[in-house]
Write a protein that holds these residues in place. Sequence first.
Motif, mmCIF file in Angstrom:
data_model
loop_
_atom_site.group_PDB
_atom_site.id
_atom_site.type_symbol
_atom_site.label_atom_id
_atom_site.label_comp_id
_atom_site.label_asym_id
_atom_site.label_seq_id
_atom_site.Cartn_x
_atom_site.Cartn_y
_atom_site.Cartn_z
ATOM 1 N N TYR A 35 0.818 -1.224 0.000
ATOM 2 C CA TYR A 35 0.000 0.000 0.000
ATOM 3 C C TYR A 35 0.848 1.268 0.000
ATOM 4 O O TYR A 35 0.315 2.374 -0.086
ATOM 5 N N ASN A 49 -10.074 1.333 14.249
ATOM 6 C CA ASN A 49 -11.292 0.730 13.689
ATOM 7 C C ASN A 49 -11.383 -0.758 14.037
ATOM 8 O O ASN A 49 -11.871 -1.559 13.234
ATOM 9 N N SER A 99 -9.485 -1.881 2.896
ATOM 10 C CA SER A 99 -9.749 -0.841 1.898
ATOM 11 C C SER A 99 -10.687 0.227 2.441
ATOM 12 O O SER A 99 -10.640 1.374 1.994
ATOM 13 N N SER A 100 -11.520 -0.119 3.427
ATOM 14 C CA SER A 100 -12.400 0.898 4.010
ATOM 15 C C SER A 100 -11.676 1.703 5.083
ATOM 16 O O SER A 100 -12.073 2.816 5.398
ATOM 17 N N LEU A 102 -8.100 2.150 5.055
ATOM 18 C CA LEU A 102 -7.082 2.905 4.322
ATOM 19 C C LEU A 102 -7.733 3.377 3.025
ATOM 20 O O LEU A 102 -7.885 2.609 2.088
ATOM 21 N N SER A 103 -8.117 4.600 3.000
ATOM 22 C CA SER A 103 -8.942 5.063 1.876
ATOM 23 C C SER A 103 -8.139 5.679 0.726
ATOM 24 O O SER A 103 -8.719 6.292 -0.153
ATOM 25 N N SER A 104 -6.829 5.466 0.718
ATOM 26 C CA SER A 104 -6.058 6.018 -0.394
ATOM 27 C C SER A 104 -6.392 5.263 -1.677
ATOM 28 O O SER A 104 -6.801 4.094 -1.654
ATOM 29 N N GLU A 105 -6.208 5.929 -2.785
ATOM 30 C CA GLU A 105 -6.502 5.310 -4.078
ATOM 31 C C GLU A 105 -5.637 4.076 -4.304
ATOM 32 O O GLU A 105 -6.099 3.052 -4.795
ATOM 33 N N ILE A 108 -6.898 1.030 -2.315
ATOM 34 C CA ILE A 108 -8.083 0.433 -2.935
ATOM 35 C C ILE A 108 -7.674 -0.408 -4.140
ATOM 36 O O ILE A 108 -8.123 -1.547 -4.309
ATOM 37 N N ASN A 111 -5.842 -3.531 -3.008
ATOM 38 C CA ASN A 111 -6.812 -4.472 -2.446
ATOM 39 C C ASN A 111 -7.529 -5.248 -3.537
ATOM 40 O O ASN A 111 -7.728 -6.455 -3.415
#
Length: 180
Positions: A35, A49, A99-100, A102-105, A108, A111
């Motif tokens: 990532y 989370n 992916s939820s 770590l919201s970086s493009e 995602i 993932n």
Amino acid sequence: MTDKLVGIPDEIVLNKIYMIRNQKVMFDFDLAALYSVETRALKQAVKRNIVRFPDDFMFQLSKEEWLEVITICDNLPQNAKYSPSSPFAFTEYGVVMLSSVLSSERAIKVNIEIIRIFTKIRKILLDNKDALIKVEQFEKQMIKQDQKIELLFTYLNKFIDKEDTPREQIGFKVSHGAKH
């Protein structure tokens, strides 16, 4: 949409999937590297989370498990081997949940690639399941045949043993010294 979102070769991801507690998992430090984030940042995001990560999504290795992994695997990063805490292990579900968190493009996209690889592994296992069942059935048949052959040889050995002992003559007995 292209088949490769960020161009990570399947082999690289496959080499980062381990079997721990009878589950296919990926370690936090490997996922962080894929990532392009620090392991510390990934762990912090997960801890913030934690309700999103039940035991079937993610678990922390015990010290004993981690020492066993270090002993067995020679492709671990040096900094991970000497970390004061044992790593988090993410199952396929945990990777999806990341992916939820770590919201970086990039997270995602990575993932999506990882999930595709997990899906390929599952498909290969399912495709080979029928073959494995047939092999098991064949092995059972062979065991039965081996048992029958062993029984046959046991009977044959009894006959061979009987041939070695002289038989008692049956029928009319003629004495060789008597003259008629």
